[in-house]
Enzyme design. Structure first.
Site, PDB file in Angstrom:
ATOM      1  N   SER A  57       0.776  -1.159  -0.092  1.00  0.00           N
ATOM      2  CA  SER A  57       0.017  -0.077   0.070  1.00  0.00           C
ATOM      3  C   SER A  57       1.059   1.388   0.047  1.00  0.00           C
ATOM      4  O   SER A  57       2.175   1.292  -0.088  1.00  0.00           O
ATOM      5  CB  SER A  57      -1.064   0.034   1.260  1.00  0.00           C
ATOM      6  OG  SER A  57      -0.003   0.253   2.245  1.00  0.00           O
ATOM      7  N   LYS A  58       0.199   2.437  -0.110  1.00  0.00           N
ATOM      8  CA  LYS A  58       1.144   3.626  -0.236  1.00  0.00           C
ATOM      9  C   LYS A  58       1.885   3.680   0.866  1.00  0.00           C
ATOM     10  O   LYS A  58       3.051   4.430   0.985  1.00  0.00           O
ATOM     11  CB  LYS A  58      -0.054   4.731   0.107  1.00  0.00           C
ATOM     12  CG  LYS A  58      -0.795   4.867  -0.918  1.00  0.00           C
ATOM     13  CD  LYS A  58      -0.502   6.199  -1.753  1.00  0.00           C
ATOM     14  CE  LYS A  58      -0.960   6.298  -3.428  1.00  0.00           C
ATOM     15  NZ  LYS A  58      -2.585   6.164  -3.393  1.00  0.00           N
ATOM     16  N   ARG A  59       1.545   3.253   2.237  1.00  0.00           N
ATOM     17  CA  ARG A  59       2.601   2.983   3.317  1.00  0.00           C
ATOM     18  C   ARG A  59       3.833   2.667   2.926  1.00  0.00           C
ATOM     19  O   ARG A  59       4.866   3.020   3.740  1.00  0.00           O
ATOM     20  CB  ARG A  59       1.907   2.278   4.242  1.00  0.00           C
ATOM     21  CG  ARG A  59       2.263   2.163   5.786  1.00  0.00           C
ATOM     22  CD  ARG A  59       1.222   1.464   6.709  1.00  0.00           C
ATOM     23  NE  ARG A  59       1.038   0.295   6.595  1.00  0.00           N
ATOM     24  CZ  ARG A  59       1.581  -0.816   6.524  1.00  0.00           C
ATOM     25  NH1 ARG A  59       2.633  -0.639   7.225  1.00  0.00           N
ATOM     26  NH2 ARG A  59       1.174  -2.016   6.166  1.00  0.00           N
ATOM     27  N   GLY A 119       5.557   3.268   0.396  1.00  0.00           N
ATOM     28  CA  GLY A 119       6.174   4.065  -0.602  1.00  0.00           C
ATOM     29  C   GLY A 119       5.578   4.079  -1.839  1.00  0.00           C
ATOM     30  O   GLY A 119       4.086   3.831  -2.040  1.00  0.00           O
TER      31      GLY A 119
END
Ligand code: GLU
Length: 486
Positions: free
Chosen positions: A254-256, A258
């Site tokens: 996920s975005k977490r 990167g």
């Protein structure tokens, strides 16, 4: 791992497709699915088809379609057919095939494999629910009458309960699901639009797809699709569900973790060849432990049996490291051309291209992605306004020779007949020798003065490029801070 035997018997050879929904950017998972499909087609002399599944009108956007097409082209994953647009193949759009989907839904209704359902909405919300016999067993004429009075009624597939749907997934092996878990699935919604599972089957079948290779988030759709194939009397393709991509913490990517969109990697200055090579190794392994593959080598080495059953981990640091290797394999000219796109506008305004070209070359052996040039090379374009605290403490404040070096070396440098790398080096070396200093103790204070920190490319090349005025000016600024009373 099952042998995928029928593929070679298909008269058209392997035909695969990538079928993204244009509801967001092309992300790493989608790009890997596209790559594996593309490789399967290329390695077997088959065709790779792109179908944009844009039937969800509310969530599909043209912008997303563009991002997907641009992303695939940038990665070099060209598709082999489609309606011609401006001299090249466009993708197929699922929404343009709605009539075809509805034609087959109508056929199922007429043949008694589907039925009009007028159960109250709350009962209809769950596909797994068993449906009112009334709906299932109504004569066709009555169903058609119902539909004529109220077109906003869904069509459901008539599914026999208590049966196992079994298929051999080319990656996972046997998958078995009871029809009790499936129920009388909707094939055409009350809005009149066919559902994804139905459109997908009609499209895959009419496009002669031999292998459906997709993410395993679709695993639960496959038994439903197999039922649809069965009711339509069609031979299904072979299925292979790719394990998820997870982050290094094994959580779903996920975005977490990167950047996850292909556009974001492009904007960071990741090379498409590096990204493709990196994606290849997430979830697929060659027979040896080779890691670097050219496009042709990938095609030669790829086969479905190299795909593992467990989730592949996306290691961003490794991608950067990998990309660095690809950057270093570029010719200097090609490297300069590409990194130039990432040079901030202010630098281009302030300095001539040949200066910038020399600066960027000093970083060729340390860049992990092109966008990093801004954070690494800024001091070639302006003096530091401050110094890294630790570096200042170790190299300036805590070093009795720093002030001397900052005063005496620049004075000597000014006297050089030519401010050029080798002469600078000779001067600094002999200065250090005379003063019984280690070379590093002569260089590091100047490096901090020039860059604000303790790291830079080779000192002498850097000094030559910056020029004598800039070097001496920065040294005296640092000296003034070090000895404010002088
Ligand atoms: N449109 C689906 C998605 O983007 C893919 C369907 C498929 O590959 O069958 O998830």
């Amino acid at each position: 791992m099952e042998e995928d035997s029928n593929s070679s018997t298909s008269p058209k050879g392997v035909r695969v497709r990538f079928a993204p929904s244009p509801t967001g950017y092309l992300h790493t998972g989608g790009a890997r699915t596209a790559l594996f499909n593309w490789l399967l087609a290329r390695s077997r002399g088959g065709s790779f088809i792109l179908r944009i599944e844009d039937t969800d009108e509310e969530r599909s956007t043209d912008e997303s379609t563009r991002a997907i097409l641009d992303g695939l082209r940038w990665l070099g994953l060209e598709w082999d057919e489609g309606p011609e647009v401006g001299g090249e193949f466009g993708p197929y759009f699922q929404s343009e095939r709605k009539e075809l989907h509805l034609k087959f839904a109508d056929q199922l209704l007429k043949e008694g494999h589907a039925f009009v359902c007028d159960c109250p909405k709350d009962e209809r919300s769950d596909d797994k629910a068993k449906f009112d016999e009334n709906c299932r067993e109504r004569p066709l004429s009555e169903q058609l009458k119902l539909l004529a009075n109220n077109p906003a009624l869904p069509l459901r597939l008539k599914v026999e309960m208590g049966r196992d749907i079994v298929f051999q997934d080319l990656i996972r092996g046997e998958v078995r699901v009871s029809t009790d878990e499936i129920g009388d699935i909707v094939i055409v919604k009350s809005t009149g639009g066919p559902v994804y599972n139905f459109s997908c089957v009609v499209d895959d079948a009419t496009m002669d797809i031999t292998h459906v290779l997709r993410g395993d988030d679709h695993l639960s759709n496959t038994p439903k699709q197999l039922l649809i194939y069965e009711k339509l009397g069609w031979e299904p393709p072979q299925f292979a569900h790719l394990p998820l991509i997870v982050g290094m913490d094994r959580a779903r990517l996920s975005k977490r973790h990167g950047a996850t969109s292909i556009t974001a990697y492009r904007e960071l200055g990741i090379l498409p060849e590096a990204l493709v090579n990196f994606l290849l190794l997430i979830g697929w392994a060659p027979k040896d432990d080779r890691e670097e593959f050219t496009r042709d080598e990938m095609i030669a080495a790829f086969s479905l049996d190299g795909i593992g059953k467990s989730a592949g981990a996306f290691n961003t640091e490794k991608l950067f490291w990998f990309n660095g290797k690809y950057i270093r394999s570029l010719s200097d000219e090609e490297y300069q051309r590409q990194v130039f796109e990432f040079v901030p506008r202010e630098w281009k305004k302030a300095k001539r291209d040949d200066y910038i070209a020399k600066v960027v070359l000093l970083f060729k052996d340390r860049l992990t992605h092109f966008a990093e040039i801004e954070e690494l090379a800024w001091y070639f374009f302006r003096a530091p306004d401050d110094y890294n605290e630790e570096a200042w403490k170790d190299i300036m404040a805590g070093n009795e020779n720093a002030a001397l070096v900052l005063k005496e070396i620049p004075a000597a440098l000014k006297a050089l007949p030519e401010f050029e790398c080798e002469r600078i080096e000779k001067l600094v070396r002999s200065y250090a020798k005379d003063k019984k200093l280690k070379l590093k103790d002569a260089i590091q204070p100047m490096r901090v003065a020039i860059t604000g920190d303790r790291f830079s490319p080779g000192f002498f090349e850097m000094a030559e490029l910056l020029g004598v005025n800039e070097v001496t000016k920065r040294c005296s600024t640092a000296l003034a801070k070090l000895n404010p009373d002088d």
